[in-house]
Design a protein around this motif. Structure first.
Motif, PDB file in Angstrom:
ATOM      1  N   VAL A 155     -43.516  33.007  55.105  1.00  0.00           N
ATOM      2  CA  VAL A 155     -42.656  31.838  55.307  1.00  0.00           C
ATOM      3  C   VAL A 155     -42.811  30.860  54.150  1.00  0.00           C
ATOM      4  CG1 VAL A 155     -42.265  29.816  56.774  1.00  0.00           C
ATOM      5  CG2 VAL A 155     -42.643  32.056  57.821  1.00  0.00           C
ATOM      6  N   PHE A 156     -44.057  30.561  53.775  1.00  0.00           N
ATOM      7  CA  PHE A 156     -44.309  29.607  52.695  1.00  0.00           C
ATOM      8  C   PHE A 156     -43.776  30.125  51.366  1.00  0.00           C
ATOM      9  CE2 PHE A 156     -48.251  27.539  54.861  1.00  0.00           C
ATOM     10  CZ  PHE A 156     -47.422  26.791  55.664  1.00  0.00           C
ATOM     11  N   GLU A 157     -43.878  31.420  51.115  1.00  0.00           N
ATOM     12  CA  GLU A 157     -43.356  31.984  49.870  1.00  0.00           C
ATOM     13  C   GLU A 157     -41.838  31.819  49.799  1.00  0.00           C
ATOM     14  OE1 GLU A 157     -43.484  33.673  46.117  1.00  0.00           O
ATOM     15  OE2 GLU A 157     -45.104  32.864  47.341  1.00  0.00           O
ATOM     16  N   LYS A 158     -41.158  32.107  50.896  1.00  0.00           N
ATOM     17  CA  LYS A 158     -39.702  31.923  50.933  1.00  0.00           C
ATOM     18  C   LYS A 158     -39.339  30.452  50.723  1.00  0.00           C
ATOM     19  CE  LYS A 158     -38.488  35.745  53.999  1.00  0.00           C
ATOM     20  NZ  LYS A 158     -37.904  36.067  55.317  1.00  0.00           N
ATOM     21  N   TYR A 159     -40.075  29.553  51.365  1.00  0.00           N
ATOM     22  CA  TYR A 159     -39.828  28.118  51.248  1.00  0.00           C
ATOM     23  C   TYR A 159     -40.065  27.656  49.808  1.00  0.00           C
ATOM     24  CZ  TYR A 159     -39.775  23.253  52.872  1.00  0.00           C
ATOM     25  OH  TYR A 159     -39.482  21.934  53.083  1.00  0.00           O
ATOM     26  N   LYS A 160     -41.146  28.144  49.195  1.00  0.00           N
ATOM     27  CA  LYS A 160     -41.451  27.792  47.804  1.00  0.00           C
ATOM     28  C   LYS A 160     -40.324  28.247  46.881  1.00  0.00           C
ATOM     29  CE  LYS A 160     -44.118  30.160  45.092  1.00  0.00           C
ATOM     30  NZ  LYS A 160     -45.216  30.875  44.477  1.00  0.00           N
ATOM     31  N   ASN A 161     -39.833  29.469  47.074  1.00  0.00           N
ATOM     32  CA  ASN A 161     -38.744  29.977  46.235  1.00  0.00           C
ATOM     33  C   ASN A 161     -37.459  29.190  46.450  1.00  0.00           C
ATOM     34  OD1 ASN A 161     -40.369  31.946  45.096  1.00  0.00           O
ATOM     35  ND2 ASN A 161     -39.822  33.480  46.613  1.00  0.00           N
ATOM     36  N   TRP A 162     -37.186  28.821  47.693  1.00  0.00           N
ATOM     37  CA  TRP A 162     -36.002  28.025  48.002  1.00  0.00           C
ATOM     38  C   TRP A 162     -36.059  26.675  47.269  1.00  0.00           C
ATOM     39  CZ3 TRP A 162     -35.641  23.585  51.344  1.00  0.00           C
ATOM     40  CH2 TRP A 162     -34.323  23.196  51.637  1.00  0.00           C
ATOM     41  N   LEU A 163     -37.227  26.015  47.334  1.00  0.00           N
ATOM     42  CA  LEU A 163     -37.368  24.728  46.646  1.00  0.00           C
ATOM     43  C   LEU A 163     -37.281  24.889  45.132  1.00  0.00           C
ATOM     44  CD1 LEU A 163     -40.199  23.036  48.746  1.00  0.00           C
ATOM     45  CD2 LEU A 163     -37.792  22.398  48.666  1.00  0.00           C
ATOM     46  N   ALA A 164     -37.870  25.941  44.596  1.00  0.00           N
ATOM     47  CA  ALA A 164     -37.814  26.177  43.162  1.00  0.00           C
ATOM     48  C   ALA A 164     -36.363  26.374  42.708  1.00  0.00           C
ATOM     49  CB  ALA A 164     -38.663  27.391  42.794  1.00  0.00           C
ATOM     50  N   ASN A 165     -35.574  27.082  43.498  1.00  0.00           N
ATOM     51  CA  ASN A 165     -34.162  27.264  43.151  1.00  0.00           C
ATOM     52  C   ASN A 165     -33.403  25.948  43.152  1.00  0.00           C
ATOM     53  OD1 ASN A 165     -34.240  30.020  42.718  1.00  0.00           O
ATOM     54  ND2 ASN A 165     -33.872  30.498  44.868  1.00  0.00           N
ATOM     55  N   ILE A 166     -33.712  25.092  44.111  1.00  0.00           N
ATOM     56  CA  ILE A 166     -33.050  23.781  44.173  1.00  0.00           C
ATOM     57  C   ILE A 166     -33.417  22.955  42.951  1.00  0.00           C
ATOM     58  CG2 ILE A 166     -33.020  21.555  45.368  1.00  0.00           C
ATOM     59  CD1 ILE A 166     -33.293  23.166  47.996  1.00  0.00           C
ATOM     60  N   TYR A 167     -34.718  22.840  42.672  1.00  0.00           N
ATOM     61  CA  TYR A 167     -35.154  22.019  41.545  1.00  0.00           C
ATOM     62  C   TYR A 167     -34.775  22.633  40.200  1.00  0.00           C
ATOM     63  CZ  TYR A 167     -37.450  18.783  44.631  1.00  0.00           C
ATOM     64  OH  TYR A 167     -37.690  17.839  45.597  1.00  0.00           O
ATOM     65  N   GLY A 168     -34.691  23.946  40.153  1.00  0.00           N
ATOM     66  CA  GLY A 168     -34.279  24.606  38.914  1.00  0.00           C
ATOM     67  C   GLY A 168     -32.815  24.361  38.580  1.00  0.00           C
ATOM     68  N   ALA A 169     -32.036  24.053  39.597  1.00  0.00           N
ATOM     69  CA  ALA A 169     -30.599  23.822  39.393  1.00  0.00           C
ATOM     70  C   ALA A 169     -30.292  22.389  38.976  1.00  0.00           C
ATOM     71  CB  ALA A 169     -29.831  24.156  40.677  1.00  0.00           C
ATOM     72  N   ILE A 170     -31.286  21.536  39.018  1.00  0.00           N
ATOM     73  CA  ILE A 170     -31.070  20.112  38.682  1.00  0.00           C
ATOM     74  C   ILE A 170     -31.171  19.920  37.184  1.00  0.00           C
ATOM     75  CG2 ILE A 170     -31.994  17.767  38.919  1.00  0.00           C
ATOM     76  CD1 ILE A 170     -32.856  18.516  41.732  1.00  0.00           C
TER      77      ILE A 170
END
Length: 64
Positions: A49-64
């Motif tokens: 769960v935490f790995e998926k959450y970490k990747n989700w956040l990284a994708n959001i911040y990477g798009a900024i």
């Protein structure tokens, strides 16, 4: 989060009946912060769960 991942997060954090109390949110956040810092999660299921959450956040911040 959906399905089994959400159930895992709720169960571990203490969110009952789908209600996320402040304590449950804080427990999840502290667990996630520790996972990001150390790579260790309280359970194998939470690691997923935490790995998926970490990747989700990284994708959001990477798009900024």
């Amino acid at each position: 989060m959906k399905g089994a991942d959400l159930r895992t997060a709720r169960s571990w954090s203490g969110a009952s009946d789908g209600k996320w109390t402040r304590d449950a949110r804080e427990k999840f956040a502290r667990g996630f912060e520790r996972y990001v810092a150390t790579g260790e999660a309280p359970t194998r299921a939470l690691k997923r769960v935490f790995e998926k959450y970490k990747n989700w956040l990284a994708n959001i911040y990477g798009a900024i």
